[in-house]
Design a protein around this motif. Structure first.
Motif, PDB file in Angstrom:
ATOM      1  N   CYS A  46       0.874  -1.172   0.000  1.00  0.00           N
ATOM      2  CA  CYS A  46       0.000   0.000   0.000  1.00  0.00           C
ATOM      3  C   CYS A  46       0.914   1.225   0.000  1.00  0.00           C
ATOM      4  O   CYS A  46       1.670   1.441   0.956  1.00  0.00           O
ATOM      5  CB  CYS A  46      -0.904  -0.021   1.233  1.00  0.00           C
ATOM      6  N   LEU A  47       0.866   2.010  -1.075  1.00  0.00           N
ATOM      7  CA  LEU A  47       1.866   3.046  -1.302  1.00  0.00           C
ATOM      8  C   LEU A  47       1.302   4.445  -1.128  1.00  0.00           C
ATOM      9  O   LEU A  47       0.133   4.700  -1.415  1.00  0.00           O
ATOM     10  CB  LEU A  47       2.436   2.913  -2.723  1.00  0.00           C
ATOM     11  N   ARG A  48       2.160   5.350  -0.670  1.00  0.00           N
ATOM     12  CA  ARG A  48       1.822   6.770  -0.673  1.00  0.00           C
ATOM     13  C   ARG A  48       1.924   7.290  -2.109  1.00  0.00           C
ATOM     14  O   ARG A  48       2.421   6.607  -3.005  1.00  0.00           O
ATOM     15  CB  ARG A  48       2.765   7.542   0.254  1.00  0.00           C
ATOM     16  N   ASN A  89      -3.616   1.033  -2.757  1.00  0.00           N
ATOM     17  CA  ASN A  89      -3.474  -0.404  -2.567  1.00  0.00           C
ATOM     18  C   ASN A  89      -3.174  -1.076  -3.906  1.00  0.00           C
ATOM     19  O   ASN A  89      -3.994  -1.038  -4.819  1.00  0.00           O
ATOM     20  CB  ASN A  89      -4.783  -0.948  -1.979  1.00  0.00           C
ATOM     21  N   LEU A  90      -1.999  -1.700  -4.042  1.00  0.00           N
ATOM     22  CA  LEU A  90      -1.628  -2.329  -5.311  1.00  0.00           C
ATOM     23  C   LEU A  90      -2.527  -3.514  -5.645  1.00  0.00           C
ATOM     24  O   LEU A  90      -2.826  -3.764  -6.813  1.00  0.00           O
ATOM     25  CB  LEU A  90      -0.165  -2.790  -5.265  1.00  0.00           C
ATOM     26  N   THR A  91      -2.942  -4.258  -4.639  1.00  0.00           N
ATOM     27  CA  THR A  91      -3.796  -5.428  -4.860  1.00  0.00           C
ATOM     28  C   THR A  91      -4.975  -5.363  -3.896  1.00  0.00           C
ATOM     29  O   THR A  91      -4.903  -5.904  -2.785  1.00  0.00           O
ATOM     30  CB  THR A  91      -3.016  -6.738  -4.656  1.00  0.00           C
ATOM     31  N   SER A 243      -8.992  -1.029   7.023  1.00  0.00           N
ATOM     32  CA  SER A 243      -8.473   0.325   6.848  1.00  0.00           C
ATOM     33  C   SER A 243      -7.008   0.293   6.433  1.00  0.00           C
ATOM     34  O   SER A 243      -6.244  -0.571   6.857  1.00  0.00           O
ATOM     35  CB  SER A 243      -8.618   1.113   8.156  1.00  0.00           C
ATOM     36  N   PHE A 244      -6.628   1.241   5.585  1.00  0.00           N
ATOM     37  CA  PHE A 244      -5.249   1.426   5.116  1.00  0.00           C
ATOM     38  C   PHE A 244      -4.757   0.284   4.227  1.00  0.00           C
ATOM     39  O   PHE A 244      -3.561   0.037   4.131  1.00  0.00           O
ATOM     40  CB  PHE A 244      -4.285   1.616   6.297  1.00  0.00           C
ATOM     41  N   GLY A 245      -5.680  -0.409   3.550  1.00  0.00           N
ATOM     42  CA  GLY A 245      -5.272  -1.450   2.609  1.00  0.00           C
ATOM     43  C   GLY A 245      -5.298  -2.824   3.227  1.00  0.00           C
ATOM     44  O   GLY A 245      -4.482  -3.134   4.099  1.00  0.00           O
ATOM     45  N   LEU A 321      -6.898  -6.230 -15.970  1.00  0.00           N
ATOM     46  CA  LEU A 321      -6.592  -4.805 -16.040  1.00  0.00           C
ATOM     47  C   LEU A 321      -7.031  -4.175 -14.728  1.00  0.00           C
ATOM     48  O   LEU A 321      -8.201  -4.251 -14.360  1.00  0.00           O
ATOM     49  CB  LEU A 321      -7.332  -4.158 -17.212  1.00  0.00           C
ATOM     50  N   ARG A 322      -6.091  -3.590 -14.008  1.00  0.00           N
ATOM     51  CA  ARG A 322      -6.405  -2.981 -12.720  1.00  0.00           C
ATOM     52  C   ARG A 322      -6.136  -1.484 -12.802  1.00  0.00           C
ATOM     53  O   ARG A 322      -5.103  -1.052 -13.301  1.00  0.00           O
ATOM     54  CB  ARG A 322      -5.562  -3.620 -11.618  1.00  0.00           C
TER      55      ARG A 322
END
Length: 374
Positions: A46-48, A89-91, A243-245, A321-322
């Motif tokens: 989970c990236l900024r 969130n990448l995934t 929360s937060f991914g 495709l995301r």
């Protein structure tokens, strides 16, 4: 003689599988967990905002991820209120209230590290409705009080729901026998259910959350059973959001749990090579990209090391495709208490989509974005 630190296990990668292993192994063993990335989670990270931009730029040359292409479109970066206000969130992951993940959380005692919220609801797109969307109907009460559903369809939808509960309890086989390999669409559109397209889409895309249209009965039923088995356990709805991914937070919780047991973690390091000497108690020697060395009894990796390619098992190679979209605007009429909601668009409902589209919309209450955005 060179003094090299020794571990029972060196686990290379901080994805969900690796993090479960780290937490489990650290109960009775010394464990070193290493990752190439500057963040935990690998493809579940989970990236900024600044991290996401860097991740997208580096993706074309990054061979250590399931993603293989990216495009970053920025329309108004000035609306961003600071990088740390966002969790991309990448995934995105959904947790069913009755699932092996919940069992794992309880058995590893991770509850105190996680903040769960229920999804507000799930909607399916259908152009026949005035606002374009219908709420997924999954209880007798929802059917009884919905004025948009004719009585005959209420009875038929309820008949299928009762069939699912029969299957869950080990009954209903006389209806199912011989149809396991039929397409789910054909099965549910035939007697004794004979449901029209809207309600077929509700079960196939809104509840089973299928990402392809032509799945069989034996592929669809386990997903539908899991949904109905999960209702009313923790909340009214079957699915939880963290929360937060979800994936990232679960990995963080597993890592904290392992750290309390004595596990060691090193980020931003690549293992460039390893050697094996079976005569030694710690036979595996790994070398980092800064020439630092460690010894272990077992090396577990999800990354390629030198010529070694891990035996990654991909059960489904269907490409997905995301897309991650940041929206500035008031969606309070959709998001109750600024939580989360699921939207599903069946194939061809938007004219050009050959496959279904599933949207998870997170409001500010999830911690993923500031107030007024989603």
């Amino acid at each position: 003689m060179e003094n090299i630190q020794q571990f029972d296990y060196i686990i290379y990668g901080t994805g969900l599988t690796e993090s479960i292993l780290v937490s489990a192994c650290s109960a009775r063993n010394t464990v070193l967990n290493v990752d190439i990335n500057p963040y935990y989670g690998k493809d579940y990270g989970c990236l900024r905002w600044d991290e996401l931009k860097k991740w997208a730029e580096e993706l074309k040359s990054n061979k250590d991820t399931v993603y293989y292409d990216s495009e970053l479109i920025i329309n108004d970066e000035e609306c961003m209120e600071g990088s740390k206000m966002y969790c991309f969130n990448l995934t995105p992951s959904l947790i069913y209230c009755k699932s092996k993940i919940i069992d794992l959380i309880i058995s590893f005692n991770l509850q105190s590290y996680l903040n769960f919220k229920s999804f507000d609801s799930s909607l399916i797109y259908d152009e026949s409705y005035e606002n374009g969307f219908s709420e997924i109907l999954y209880t007798k009460e929802m059917l009884a009080f919905n004025k948009n559903v004719d009585f005959i369809w209420k009875r038929r939808v309820m008949r299928f729901i009762e069939f699912i509960y029969d299957i869950i309890s080990g009954k209903g086989q006389e209806i199912l026998n011989g149809h396991e390999d039929d397409l789910f669409v054909d099965f549910i559109s035939s007697e004794p259910f004979a449901l029209p397209t809207l309600y077929i889409n509700m079960f196939l895309y809104g509840i089973a959350l299928s990402y392809v249209p032509n799945i069989t009965v034996k592929e669809a039923l386990p997903k539908i059973k899991q949904f109905f088995s999960s209702l009313g356990i923790f909340t009214k709805f079957a699915i939880l959001n963290c929360s937060f991914g979800t994936g990232s937070e679960l990995i963080q919780a597993l890592s904290r749990n392992a750290a309390l047991k004595g596990a060691t973690f090193i980020l931003k390091k690549r293992i460039t090579s390893y050697t094996i000497d079976d005569k030694e108690e710690y036979p595996v020697t790994v070398t980092f990209d800064d020439n630092q060395k460690f010894k272990c009894k077992k090396l577990i990796t999800s990354y390629q090391i030198g010529n070694y390619q891990p035996n990654t098992i991909i059960l489904d190679k269907t490409p997905l495709l995301r897309s991650i979209c940041l929206i500035k605007g008031d969606l309070s009429h959709i998001l109750k208490n600024n939580n989360s909601i699921i939207f599903s668009f069946p194939p061809h409902s938007l004219k050009s989509n050959q496959f279904p589209i599933h949207l998870i919309i997170d409001g500010s209450a999830t911690g993923n974005c500031p107030n007024g955005q989603c």
